[in-house]
Scaffold this motif. Structure first.
Motif, PDB file in Angstrom:
ATOM      1  N   PRO A  26       0.905  -1.305  -0.140  1.00  0.00           N
ATOM      2  CA  PRO A  26       0.059  -0.051  -0.072  1.00  0.00           C
ATOM      3  C   PRO A  26       0.883   1.336  -0.021  1.00  0.00           C
ATOM      4  O   PRO A  26       1.856   1.291   0.600  1.00  0.00           O
ATOM      5  CB  PRO A  26      -0.680  -0.007   1.382  1.00  0.00           C
ATOM      6  CG  PRO A  26      -0.832  -1.510   1.791  1.00  0.00           C
ATOM      7  CD  PRO A  26       0.573  -2.078   1.166  1.00  0.00           C
TER       8      PRO A  26
ATOM      9  N   LEU B 135       0.477   4.730   1.250  1.00  0.00           N
ATOM     10  CA  LEU B 135      -0.130   5.667   2.407  1.00  0.00           C
ATOM     11  C   LEU B 135      -0.067   6.889   2.487  1.00  0.00           C
ATOM     12  O   LEU B 135       1.217   7.448   2.141  1.00  0.00           O
ATOM     13  CB  LEU B 135       0.153   5.113   3.661  1.00  0.00           C
ATOM     14  CG  LEU B 135       0.040   3.563   3.835  1.00  0.00           C
ATOM     15  CD1 LEU B 135       0.665   2.951   5.082  1.00  0.00           C
ATOM     16  CD2 LEU B 135      -1.695   3.123   3.889  1.00  0.00           C
TER      17      LEU B 135
ATOM     18  N   LEU C  48      -7.896   3.139   8.563  1.00  0.00           N
ATOM     19  CA  LEU C  48      -7.227   2.306   7.673  1.00  0.00           C
ATOM     20  C   LEU C  48      -6.481   1.318   8.773  1.00  0.00           C
ATOM     21  O   LEU C  48      -6.442   0.068   8.086  1.00  0.00           O
ATOM     22  CB  LEU C  48      -6.286   3.072   6.764  1.00  0.00           C
ATOM     23  CG  LEU C  48      -6.993   4.009   5.887  1.00  0.00           C
ATOM     24  CD1 LEU C  48      -6.088   4.925   5.102  1.00  0.00           C
ATOM     25  CD2 LEU C  48      -7.871   3.131   4.930  1.00  0.00           C
ATOM     26  N   LYS C  49      -5.896   1.457   9.768  1.00  0.00           N
ATOM     27  CA  LYS C  49      -5.156   0.706  10.509  1.00  0.00           C
ATOM     28  C   LYS C  49      -6.101  -0.428  11.520  1.00  0.00           C
ATOM     29  O   LYS C  49      -6.140  -1.489  11.294  1.00  0.00           O
ATOM     30  CB  LYS C  49      -4.466   1.290  11.562  1.00  0.00           C
ATOM     31  CG  LYS C  49      -3.449   0.384  12.448  1.00  0.00           C
ATOM     32  CD  LYS C  49      -2.641   1.094  13.491  1.00  0.00           C
ATOM     33  CE  LYS C  49      -1.718   0.022  14.557  1.00  0.00           C
ATOM     34  NZ  LYS C  49      -1.201   0.918  15.130  1.00  0.00           N
TER      35      LYS C  49
ATOM     36  N   LYS D 252      -4.084  -1.607   7.820  1.00  0.00           N
ATOM     37  CA  LYS D 252      -2.625  -1.065   7.257  1.00  0.00           C
ATOM     38  C   LYS D 252      -1.765  -0.508   8.148  1.00  0.00           C
ATOM     39  O   LYS D 252      -2.130   0.063   9.307  1.00  0.00           O
ATOM     40  CB  LYS D 252      -3.119   0.063   6.234  1.00  0.00           C
ATOM     41  CG  LYS D 252      -4.329  -0.023   5.314  1.00  0.00           C
ATOM     42  CD  LYS D 252      -3.930  -1.434   4.360  1.00  0.00           C
ATOM     43  CE  LYS D 252      -4.961  -1.889   3.454  1.00  0.00           C
ATOM     44  NZ  LYS D 252      -4.245  -2.652   2.241  1.00  0.00           N
TER      45      LYS D 252
ATOM     46  N   SER E 161      -5.128   4.952   1.516  1.00  0.00           N
ATOM     47  CA  SER E 161      -4.091   3.783   1.035  1.00  0.00           C
ATOM     48  C   SER E 161      -4.598   3.499  -0.298  1.00  0.00           C
ATOM     49  O   SER E 161      -5.300   3.073  -0.742  1.00  0.00           O
ATOM     50  CB  SER E 161      -4.494   2.887   1.717  1.00  0.00           C
ATOM     51  OG  SER E 161      -3.825   1.272   1.427  1.00  0.00           O
TER      52      SER E 161
ATOM     53  N   GLU F  94      -4.063   1.337  -3.313  1.00  0.00           N
ATOM     54  CA  GLU F  94      -3.651  -0.331  -3.298  1.00  0.00           C
ATOM     55  C   GLU F  94      -3.100  -0.721  -4.569  1.00  0.00           C
ATOM     56  O   GLU F  94      -2.330  -1.519  -4.663  1.00  0.00           O
ATOM     57  CB  GLU F  94      -5.144  -0.880  -2.902  1.00  0.00           C
ATOM     58  CG  GLU F  94      -5.800  -0.624  -1.671  1.00  0.00           C
ATOM     59  CD  GLU F  94      -4.967  -1.432  -0.532  1.00  0.00           C
ATOM     60  OE1 GLU F  94      -4.809  -2.500  -0.670  1.00  0.00           O
ATOM     61  OE2 GLU F  94      -4.373  -0.801   0.068  1.00  0.00           O
TER      62      GLU F  94
END
Length: 321
Positions: free
Chosen positions: A10, A12, A22-23, A28, A38, A40
């Motif tokens: 990714p 970021l 996103l985490k 991520k 992110s 991809e």
């Protein structure tokens, strides 16, 4: 070409409006507490995706396309777009409202930026209670009315606000004024373009007291002042591709996987799978590959037969026209 589903590292992006979902939601490894995007799968100059699995680990997407254009893209797609990967795939976490913005069409983007336009779609993966987006005008507008409301800082009064929930889909043709609201995680599929005309940014400033650049003049002739119907309904038949958006740039389907499904493709286009829930196994050539929520894979066009096995919600994307 060695044929297997390609996973990428990714890319970021820290954003003034970003957060930490996103985490927490997608696993991520975010570098900041305001990570908004992110990327991809990308071939945008300066942000080219790099393979993170299998035989081509460490190889850039652009390098693979140059080496195996027909096998990777599909002969039809390669003929249409050349060696430029035509789509960009992202996850977005909006902790705050994004700016109100618009994207130019192919003709205007080519003329001004030597770029594709930016037709895009959103799949809502998560939405806080009451979260909303802005898509288009409430009623038919005009450049004069738009500028007047912008100058008076009440632009929102003439824009269409829509409350959203998980699973909602919106298709935004170029020229549609829009903004993702706070409290939403979105999977975005779009043309390969990073051209955005930012119109209004809620008068916010960064940590140094600086506001972000606006593109009010450029947006004027890029805008569609008609009302637009952006929300898409779709079916939910298990183990099959339920078409949500079908346009010249991409076809995106909702693919609820339960158990096992076998796919036989025609090889005209690559296929991309975004896993928005659960986990699954991709089986091809006697080999198994494991993927989970938050993974986006690129299946080379030459890989025509494979099996998907598991309990997952997928988005399947290809280019049909």
């Amino acid at each position: 070409m060695e044929l297997y589903p390609l996973l990428f590292t990714p890319i970021l992006k820290d954003r003034i409006w970003g957060g930490t979902k996103l985490k927490t939601d997608l696993g991520k490894d975010i570098p900041t507490q305001t990570t908004g995007e992110s990327w991809e799968l990308s071939a945008v100059d300066g942000d080219v995706s790099v393979v993170s699995n299998g035989a081509y680990e460490g190889k850039a997407l652009t390098e693979l396309i140059e080496t195996y254009p027909d096998a990777l893209l599909g002969e039809k797609v390669h003929k249409q777009f050349g060696s430029k990967f035509p789509l960009l795939f992202k996850f977005l976490d909006a902790q705050q409202d994004l700016s109100i913005q618009v994207h130019p069409d192919d003709e205007l983007a080519k003329k001004r930026h030597n770029s594709f336009g930016k037709t895009e779609m959103w799949y809502v993966m998560q939405a806080d209670e009451g979260a909303r987006i802005i898509v288009g005008f409430k009623e038919k507008s005009s450049p004069e009315e738009y500028v007047e409301h912008l100058d008076n800082k009440n632009l929102i009064e003439i824009l269409n606000e829509v409350e959203v929930k998980k699973g909602d889909v919106f298709f935004l043709e170029t020229g549609t004024i829009h903004a993702i609201g706070a409290g939403i995680v979105i999977a975005e599929i779009q043309q390969t373009s990073d051209i955005t005309y930012r119109i209004y940014d809620w008068d916010r400033v960064d940590a140094n007291g600086n506001s972000r650049e606006l593109h009010v003049e450029q947006a004027l002739d890029a805008m569609n002042y008609e009302t637009t119907d952006t929300k898409k309904e779709y079916t939910n038949v298990i183990n099959t591709a339920n078409v949500m958006v079908d346009c010249p740039y991409f076809t995106t389907s909702y693919y609820p996987l339960t158990g096992e499904a076998t796919e036989e493709k025609d090889g005209h286009s690559f296929n991309v799978y975004i896993c928005t829930e659960g986990e699954y196994t991709f089986i091809a050539g006697g080999k198994e590959h494991q993927f989970k929520k938050g993974d986006t894979i690129l299946v080379p066009a030459a890989l025509k037969n494979y099996t998907l096995k598991g309990d997952a919600t997928l988005l399947e994307i290809c280019i049909k026209e």
